[in-house]
Design a protein around this motif. Structure first.
Motif, PDB file in Angstrom:
ATOM      1  N   VAL A  69      39.153  41.270  40.374  1.00 54.86           N
ATOM      2  CA  VAL A  69      38.697  40.350  41.404  1.00 54.86           C
ATOM      3  C   VAL A  69      38.688  38.961  40.793  1.00 54.86           C
ATOM      4  O   VAL A  69      38.005  38.709  39.799  1.00 54.86           O
ATOM      5  CB  VAL A  69      37.297  40.728  41.925  1.00 54.86           C
ATOM      6  N   VAL A  70      39.464  38.084  41.365  1.00 51.39           N
ATOM      7  CA  VAL A  70      39.533  36.700  40.917  1.00 51.39           C
ATOM      8  C   VAL A  70      38.597  35.848  41.764  1.00 51.39           C
ATOM      9  O   VAL A  70      37.905  34.977  41.260  1.00 51.39           O
ATOM     10  CB  VAL A  70      40.984  36.153  40.993  1.00 51.39           C
ATOM     11  N   GLY A  71      38.552  36.125  43.067  1.00 52.20           N
ATOM     12  CA  GLY A  71      37.786  35.268  43.962  1.00 52.20           C
ATOM     13  C   GLY A  71      38.454  33.914  44.012  1.00 52.20           C
ATOM     14  O   GLY A  71      39.669  33.802  44.117  1.00 52.20           O
ATOM     15  N   HIS A  72      37.656  32.853  43.899  1.00 55.65           N
ATOM     16  CA  HIS A  72      38.227  31.519  43.807  1.00 55.65           C
ATOM     17  C   HIS A  72      38.586  31.291  42.339  1.00 55.65           C
ATOM     18  O   HIS A  72      37.741  31.434  41.474  1.00 55.65           O
ATOM     19  CB  HIS A  72      37.237  30.462  44.292  1.00 55.65           C
ATOM     20  N   ASN A  80      32.162  30.380  25.299  1.00 57.02           N
ATOM     21  CA  ASN A  80      30.969  30.982  25.896  1.00 57.02           C
ATOM     22  C   ASN A  80      31.274  31.640  27.244  1.00 57.02           C
ATOM     23  O   ASN A  80      30.380  31.830  28.053  1.00 57.02           O
ATOM     24  CB  ASN A  80      29.851  29.942  26.044  1.00 57.02           C
ATOM     25  N   ALA A  81      32.515  32.012  27.456  1.00 61.41           N
ATOM     26  CA  ALA A  81      32.922  32.555  28.754  1.00 61.41           C
ATOM     27  C   ALA A  81      32.188  33.853  29.102  1.00 61.41           C
ATOM     28  O   ALA A  81      31.818  34.061  30.253  1.00 61.41           O
ATOM     29  CB  ALA A  81      34.431  32.791  28.771  1.00 61.41           C
ATOM     30  N   VAL A 101      36.943  39.818  32.345  1.00 64.66           N
ATOM     31  CA  VAL A 101      38.162  39.712  31.549  1.00 64.66           C
ATOM     32  C   VAL A 101      38.695  38.310  31.768  1.00 64.66           C
ATOM     33  O   VAL A 101      38.730  37.823  32.896  1.00 64.66           O
ATOM     34  CB  VAL A 101      39.213  40.755  31.996  1.00 64.66           C
ATOM     35  N   PHE A 102      39.087  37.677  30.686  1.00 58.93           N
ATOM     36  CA  PHE A 102      39.620  36.316  30.778  1.00 58.93           C
ATOM     37  C   PHE A 102      41.040  36.281  30.253  1.00 58.93           C
ATOM     38  O   PHE A 102      41.345  36.900  29.238  1.00 58.93           O
ATOM     39  CB  PHE A 102      38.759  35.346  29.954  1.00 58.93           C
ATOM     40  N   ARG A 112      39.012  33.324  34.597  1.00 56.91           N
ATOM     41  CA  ARG A 112      38.094  34.433  34.801  1.00 56.91           C
ATOM     42  C   ARG A 112      38.568  35.431  35.859  1.00 56.91           C
ATOM     43  O   ARG A 112      39.031  35.058  36.934  1.00 56.91           O
ATOM     44  CB  ARG A 112      36.737  33.899  35.233  1.00 56.91           C
ATOM     45  N   MET A 113      38.396  36.725  35.513  1.00 55.90           N
ATOM     46  CA  MET A 113      38.600  37.824  36.452  1.00 55.90           C
ATOM     47  C   MET A 113      37.498  38.856  36.202  1.00 55.90           C
ATOM     48  O   MET A 113      36.952  38.922  35.109  1.00 55.90           O
ATOM     49  CB  MET A 113      39.957  38.503  36.234  1.00 55.90           C
ATOM     50  N   PHE A 114      37.190  39.647  37.214  1.00 62.00           N
ATOM     51  CA  PHE A 114      36.249  40.749  37.060  1.00 62.00           C
ATOM     52  C   PHE A 114      37.039  42.048  37.164  1.00 62.00           C
ATOM     53  O   PHE A 114      37.790  42.250  38.120  1.00 62.00           O
ATOM     54  CB  PHE A 114      35.161  40.694  38.141  1.00 62.00           C
TER      55      PHE A 114
END
Length: 136
Positions: A69-72, A80-81, A101-102, A112-114
């Motif tokens: 999931v990227v979203g916006h 510090n991600a 996960v980046f 960023r992604m989830f």
């Protein structure tokens, strides 16, 4: 950067900016705002601003077996991600409990992604590529 990573076949993402990223990445993509998804477009409206009134639910993302999931699309400092969740008003809160996960964009910035729907092929892919920072 998603374009040249050669994700495993059938990898999927959910995103709100359903334009260049799905086109260039060639990944299976769910438009979280429902512009090209009949199920989302028939949902009850939220109190969001115009053009964002219908949104994918967490259950629908899981049902569609969305991997990331990227979203916006967001980038942030890689250092510090993992500690920084950021905020997306249109993303279901349950998504934020997923592993982050980046994609490493350059020496300082990460995308960023989830990681929602996991599988062993993607796990191995992430482990074996230096282009990713995977949060524990």
């Amino acid at each position: 950067k998603l374009y040249g990573l050669n994700f495993p076949e059938n990898t999927s993402i959910a995103i709100t900016a359903a334009g260049a990223i799905p086109y260039y990445s060639k990944l299976n993509t769910l438009d979280m705002l429902g512009l090209n998804d009949a199920t989302i477009s028939r949902q009850k409206q939220t109190n969001a601003r115009p053009g964002h009134k219908k949104q994918a639910t967490y259950g629908y993302l899981v049902e569609k077996q969305i991997n990331f999931v990227v979203g916006h699309p967001q980038t942030m400092e890689c250092n510090n991600a993992c500690e920084n969740n950021g905020y997306d008003w249109f993303m279901p809160l349950e998504v934020f409990k997923s592993q982050k996960v980046f994609i490493i964009m350059n020496q300082t910035q990460c995308f960023r992604m989830f990681y929602l729907t996991k599988n062993s092929e993607l796990d191995n892919f992430l482990i074996n590529h230096n282009d990713f920072k995977v949060c524990k």
